[in-house]
Design an enzyme around this catalytic site. Sequence first.
Site, PDB file in Angstrom:
ATOM      1  CD  GLU A   1      68.350 -14.892 -61.357  1.00 48.72           C
ATOM      2  OE1 GLU A   1      68.843 -14.884 -60.223  1.00 48.72           O
ATOM      3  OE2 GLU A   1      67.151 -15.171 -61.588  1.00 48.72           O
TER       4      GLU A   1
ATOM      5  CD  GLU B   1      47.113  -9.081 -69.824  1.00 51.35           C
ATOM      6  OE1 GLU B   1      46.915  -8.393 -68.801  1.00 51.35           O
ATOM      7  OE2 GLU B   1      46.992 -10.321 -69.839  1.00 51.35           O
TER       8      GLU B   1
END
Length: 307
Positions: A113, A82
């Site tokens: 992960e 963004e």
Amino acid sequence: MNQATPTESASERFADIDRWSTVSAVSAMFDSQLSAIAAVGPELAAIARAAEETAARLLQGGRLVYAGAGTSGRIAVQDGIELTPTFGWSAARVAYALAGGEDALIGSVELAEDDRDAAARDLANIEITSNDVLVGVAASGRTPYTLSAIAQGNDAGALTIGIANNRPSPLLDTSEIGICAETGSEVIAGSTRMKAGTAQKVILNLFSTATMIRCGRVCRGRMVDMVISNQKLKARAVEIIEQLAGVGKAAAEASLAAANDSIKLGALHARGVALDEAMRLLGRCDGNLRDAMDELNGRLSAKGAAK
């Protein structure tokens, strides 16, 4: 067996939530979201320090790199993405190390992960340097992928920032700047997309926005480097020039068009500055429109006093 961290532990208060009325369950979850936001409050000074030190590196040409896994990684990627439409920050100066790669943005990549080696490879591909800033996000503060990424950043001399929801935690201990919103147990035990995720989103919103302010991407509370990608944003850009330059809509539209949709150049042009001079003025002020307008106002005041 490792003891569960606070964010992964179960709360007896919500042990029977699956038997509660829906409105009671939603009310409890709403209250927990408010507590998550409140948990960010004690970390405001750390967030401000992170933003200031990040801006200093970015203004010297550095990049912003986000690292994480699962929900934390996706929230981090969203924050970075963004920055381009909102603040005109070059997408080439933002990079991502996400456990499982792009596939993990829209799905679960099992065991990703835990892959420390993958993090090392991802950071090597990014070619992180001492000019860069690495932000690692992990609710538990002990996710192997994220810890490995931070280690690579430290080795490269990058500024490392760790965002976690448990203290103490390895992520906070190994990052140069640690930010911890202690959100505690979740309404649904271990579902850190809830309170922990909300707190992470708030921290990243504050951090990245403050960083962009320090980088001169905001003037008088307006997004002056905003990318104009549709008619709504073009209308907003015209309004910004009207407000900053003190001109009417027609003059603002003409200046924006002459400046090829650059709000900063358009605002200066609307004040009567030729485009080539506006570019030089912004260049002298390192792209900071507020500083450029202050210099222009000082110049105009001096001219008026000389008459």
